[in-house]
Design an enzyme around this catalytic site. Structure first.
Site, PDB file in Angstrom:
ATOM      1  N   THR A  99      -4.364   6.378  -7.153  1.00 48.66           N
ATOM      2  CA  THR A  99      -5.682   5.751  -7.304  1.00 48.66           C
ATOM      3  C   THR A  99      -5.998   5.468  -8.767  1.00 48.66           C
ATOM      4  O   THR A  99      -5.697   6.282  -9.644  1.00 48.66           O
ATOM      5  CB  THR A  99      -6.801   6.685  -6.779  1.00 48.66           C
TER       6      THR A  99
ATOM      7  N   GLU B  99      -0.700  -1.927  -0.207  1.00 51.17           N
ATOM      8  CA  GLU B  99      -0.474  -3.376  -0.314  1.00 51.17           C
ATOM      9  C   GLU B  99       0.995  -3.593  -0.659  1.00 51.17           C
ATOM     10  O   GLU B  99       1.571  -2.819  -1.431  1.00 51.17           O
ATOM     11  CB  GLU B  99      -1.346  -3.978  -1.407  1.00 51.17           C
TER      12      GLU B  99
ATOM     13  N   TYR C 232       4.644  -2.232  -5.417  1.00 52.61           N
ATOM     14  CA  TYR C 232       5.633  -1.219  -5.794  1.00 52.61           C
ATOM     15  C   TYR C 232       7.053  -1.714  -6.058  1.00 52.61           C
ATOM     16  O   TYR C 232       7.879  -0.959  -6.571  1.00 52.61           O
ATOM     17  CB  TYR C 232       5.641  -0.089  -4.747  1.00 52.61           C
TER      18      TYR C 232
ATOM     19  N   PHE D 173       1.709  10.048   4.903  1.00 49.96           N
ATOM     20  CA  PHE D 173       1.254  10.966   3.846  1.00 49.96           C
ATOM     21  C   PHE D 173       0.589  10.187   2.738  1.00 49.96           C
ATOM     22  O   PHE D 173       0.617   8.956   2.747  1.00 49.96           O
ATOM     23  CB  PHE D 173       2.444  11.775   3.302  1.00 49.96           C
TER      24      PHE D 173
HETATM   25  C1  LIG Z   1      -3.333  -0.207  -6.750  1.00 41.08           C
HETATM   26  C2  LIG Z   1      -3.971   0.426  -7.982  1.00 41.08           C
HETATM   27  C3  LIG Z   1      -3.526   1.890  -8.073  1.00 41.08           C
HETATM   28  C4  LIG Z   1      -3.498  -0.356  -9.234  1.00 41.08           C
HETATM   29  O1  LIG Z   1      -3.959   0.306 -10.404  1.00 41.08           O
HETATM   30  P1  LIG Z   1      -4.106  -0.480 -11.826  1.00 41.08           P
HETATM   31  O2  LIG Z   1      -4.300   0.541 -12.877  1.00 41.08           O
HETATM   32  O3  LIG Z   1      -5.104  -1.567 -11.694  1.00 41.08           O
HETATM   33  O4  LIG Z   1      -2.647  -1.117 -11.997  1.00 41.08           O
HETATM   34  P2  LIG Z   1      -1.966  -1.549 -13.403  1.00 41.08           P
HETATM   35  O5  LIG Z   1      -2.976  -2.286 -14.227  1.00 41.08           O
HETATM   36  O6  LIG Z   1      -1.312  -0.388 -14.047  1.00 41.08           O
HETATM   37  O7  LIG Z   1      -0.874  -2.531 -12.854  1.00 41.08           O
HETATM   38  C5  LIG Z   1       0.499  -2.206 -12.841  1.00 41.08           C
HETATM   39  C6  LIG Z   1       1.261  -3.392 -12.333  1.00 41.08           C
HETATM   40  O8  LIG Z   1       0.998  -3.556 -10.939  1.00 41.08           O
HETATM   41  C7  LIG Z   1       0.411  -4.829 -10.681  1.00 41.08           C
HETATM   42  N1  LIG Z   1      -0.609  -4.622  -9.648  1.00 41.08           N
HETATM   43  C8  LIG Z   1      -1.606  -3.738  -9.671  1.00 41.08           C
HETATM   44  N2  LIG Z   1      -2.311  -3.805  -8.525  1.00 41.08           N
HETATM   45  C9  LIG Z   1      -1.733  -4.751  -7.769  1.00 41.08           C
HETATM   46  C10 LIG Z   1      -2.006  -5.271  -6.478  1.00 41.08           C
HETATM   47  N3  LIG Z   1      -3.028  -4.837  -5.741  1.00 41.08           N
HETATM   48  N4  LIG Z   1      -1.184  -6.231  -6.001  1.00 41.08           N
HETATM   49  C11 LIG Z   1      -0.153  -6.690  -6.751  1.00 41.08           C
HETATM   50  N5  LIG Z   1       0.160  -6.229  -7.992  1.00 41.08           N
HETATM   51  C12 LIG Z   1      -0.630  -5.264  -8.487  1.00 41.08           C
HETATM   52  C13 LIG Z   1      -0.166  -5.294 -11.978  1.00 41.08           C
HETATM   53  O9  LIG Z   1      -0.232  -6.697 -12.050  1.00 41.08           O
HETATM   54  C14 LIG Z   1       0.808  -4.698 -12.998  1.00 41.08           C
HETATM   55  O10 LIG Z   1       1.965  -5.495 -13.093  1.00 41.08           O
HETATM   56  P3  LIG Z   1       2.903  -5.458 -14.412  1.00 41.08           P
HETATM   57  O11 LIG Z   1       2.754  -4.102 -15.038  1.00 41.08           O
HETATM   58  O12 LIG Z   1       4.271  -5.688 -13.888  1.00 41.08           O
HETATM   59  O13 LIG Z   1       2.373  -6.560 -15.269  1.00 41.08           O
HETATM   60  C15 LIG Z   1      -5.509   0.349  -7.904  1.00 41.08           C
HETATM   61  O14 LIG Z   1      -5.910  -0.995  -7.743  1.00 41.08           O
HETATM   62  C16 LIG Z   1      -6.126   1.172  -6.788  1.00 41.08           C
HETATM   63  O15 LIG Z   1      -6.438   2.339  -6.968  1.00 41.08           O
HETATM   64  N6  LIG Z   1      -6.343   0.573  -5.591  1.00 41.08           N
HETATM   65  C17 LIG Z   1      -7.023   1.245  -4.469  1.00 41.08           C
HETATM   66  C18 LIG Z   1      -6.242   2.405  -3.927  1.00 41.08           C
HETATM   67  C19 LIG Z   1      -4.836   2.007  -3.569  1.00 41.08           C
HETATM   68  O16 LIG Z   1      -4.611   0.981  -2.954  1.00 41.08           O
HETATM   69  N7  LIG Z   1      -3.882   2.856  -3.955  1.00 41.08           N
HETATM   70  C20 LIG Z   1      -2.499   2.666  -3.657  1.00 41.08           C
HETATM   71  C21 LIG Z   1      -2.149   3.555  -2.525  1.00 41.08           C
HETATM   72  S1  LIG Z   1      -0.522   3.292  -1.974  1.00 41.08           S
END
Ligand SMILES: CC(C)(COP(=O)(O)OP(=O)(O)OC[C@H]1O[C@@H](n2cnc3c(N)ncnc32)[C@H](O)[C@@H]1OP(=O)(O)O)[C@@H](O)C(=O)NCCC(=O)NCCS
Length: 402
Positions: free
Chosen positions: A87, A123, A127, A402
């Site tokens: 998160t 999403e 990853y 998980f």
């Molecule tokens: C998904 C989440 C953790 C991303 O966190 P963030 O700090 O905004 O991500 P970052 O800025 O570090 O991005 C890292 C990379 O992932 C990419 N990225 C981040 N969120 C993304 C998304 N939703 N879809 C596609 N790419 C994404 C970024 O473009 C970045 O790419 P790069 O480093 O290759 O240029 C955050 O949006 C979140 O907490 N979402 C809600 C909870 C969730 O979905 N958690 C994941 C559970 S599996």
């Protein structure tokens, strides 16, 4: 402890961080957490194992992992880090906090020496850049039970008992263990996870009844009734069968639920369910989705752990943009067993680590990745050999979420 360029601190959590960690999770996943659920997560992960991001005193990001054991094709058990509860606060998105957390977290996983890291993805676009590939596939199917008739060739082996799940916990857990040991992608399920399944908390029933159970010596099904405008549905929470007989017997019993209009279940794409019916079209796939994602942390250890379906003698080049797990590897398979060592020789196959993760459990085909230009093979014989070798006798399936 590290600090990013814009002043975000990355460090291990402490006991004191947990209230803020829980708040972050509640806000990000929009799910209130009960004290029982918090205790469950803390117990499973360990209070000081999450990696957190702080902006001043505020916890604005977190990632954690559960130590797991997962089956690979051929039945061996492999240690894996099960990454969960990833998160970043909505106030701090897209500033590189996930990347900073993952860099630290994966350095720790690498240091621990586990060959695999696994996760489920909210999403699909996040990853791959970190070397994870979708590695198991599940189909959600719905059957209009009113019209379903079993094919005359399908046996009626019997042996199914109606049970209250919590009263037969040892039998269900034992059957799961036997299923898990033969199913690539399935994890050992710890007692605390079983505790939650059998406690069956009301706020986690998705609007359904408490769990009903059907038990066979070699399988079981746990399901709920969910009411809707169109009538009642039996929503299968989990069906596990070790033999063809138990599979047929359990489905025969489910299809005998006369007061139910529809049955919903998640099954592997090649589940024999449609062939049990005279009209296989009644098994409608309503979604097909990835479940487990795999990142190979140690290529030789992971490739040597699984078995293969034909001999191979290739050099494979693996690109890992995120860490340094890639390189060139000589992969030699004789009678199913592999030897894998680093080499400087020219490669016959080139692919990204995420593609290797997708091939690893046998759920995806090298041929399909080659057609998408995401796997290069020197010639069609080599592609055929890799395509066949990486298959799995038993279909891959994640054991528990998980
Ligand atoms: C998904 C989440 C953790 C991303 O966190 P963030 O700090 O905004 O991500 P970052 O800025 O570090 O991005 C890292 C990379 O992932 C990419 N990225 C981040 N969120 C993304 C998304 N939703 N879809 C596609 N790419 C994404 C970024 O473009 C970045 O790419 P790069 O480093 O290759 O240029 C955050 O949006 C979140 O907490 N979402 C809600 C909870 C969730 O979905 N958690 C994941 C559970 S599996």
């Amino acid at each position: 402890m590290t600090t990013t360029t814009d002043g975000i601190t990355i460090r291990s959590a402490t006991e004191q961080d947990w209230p803020n960690l829980i708040l972050l999770n509640e806000i990000c996943f929009l799910t209130p957490q009960t004290p029982e659920l918090t205790a469950f997560w803390k117990g499973m992960v360990g209070a000081d194992r999450p990696v957190i991001a702080l902006d001043g005193d505020a916890v604005v990001g977190a990632t954690m992992d559960i130590p797991m054991t997962v089956t690979v094709p051929g039945g061996r058990s492999v240690a894996a880090a099960g990454i969960t509860a990833v998160t970043v606060a909505p106030t701090h998105r897209r500033r590189g906090i996930l990347r900073a957390l993952y860099t630290e977290h994966h350095a720790r996983i690498q240091q621990s020496g586990v060959p695999l890291s696994i996760l489920t993805a909210s999403e699909g676009g996040i990853y791959g850049r970190f070397g994870y590939g979708p590695a198991t596939v599940e189909s959600t199917v719905g059957i209009d039970r009113r019209f379903a008739a079993l094919h005359p060739a399908v046996p009626d082996p019997g042996g199914v008992r109606m049970v209250r799940p919590a009263e037969v916990r040892p039998s269900i857990a034992d059957t799961y263990d036997r299923w898990q040991r033969r199913t690539p992608g399935a994890q050992v399920r710890p007692d605390c996870v079983w505790d939650r399944i059998f406690a069956d908390p009301e706020n986690e029933r998705g609007g359904g009844t408490s769990l009903f159970g059907l038990l066979h010596d070699d399988g079981y099904v746990l399901y709920r009734r969910v009411s809707g405008e169109q009538g009642a549905t039996a929503r299968v929470q989990e069906i596990r069968s070790i033999t063809d007989e138990s599979h047929a017997a359990l489905w025969r019993a489910l299809l005998g639920l006369d007061l139910i209009r529809r049955i919903e279940a998640a099954v592997v794409p090649d589940d024999p369910l449609p062939y049990l019916l005279t009209d296989s079209r009644l098994v409608r796939t309503t979604s097909r989705h990835d479940e487990l994602w795999v990142r190979i942390m140690d290529v030789p250890a992971a490739l040597e752990a699984r078995v293969y379906r034909r001999d191979l003698d290739i050099v494979v080049h693996v690109d890992d943009d995120f860490l340094d797990a890639g390189g060139r590897f000589a992969l030699s398979v004789k009678n199913g067993r592999a030897a894998c060592t680093r080499t400087e020789a020219d490669p016959q196959v080139v692919l990204d680590l995420e593609v290797l993760g997708s091939l690893y459990l046998g759920a995806h085909r090298a041929r399909s990745f080659a057609a998408a230009h995401r796997l290069w093979a020197v010639d069609s014989q080599t592609l055929d050999a890799v395509d066949l070798a990486f298959g799995s006798e038993n279909s891959a399936q994640m054991g528990w979420g998980f």
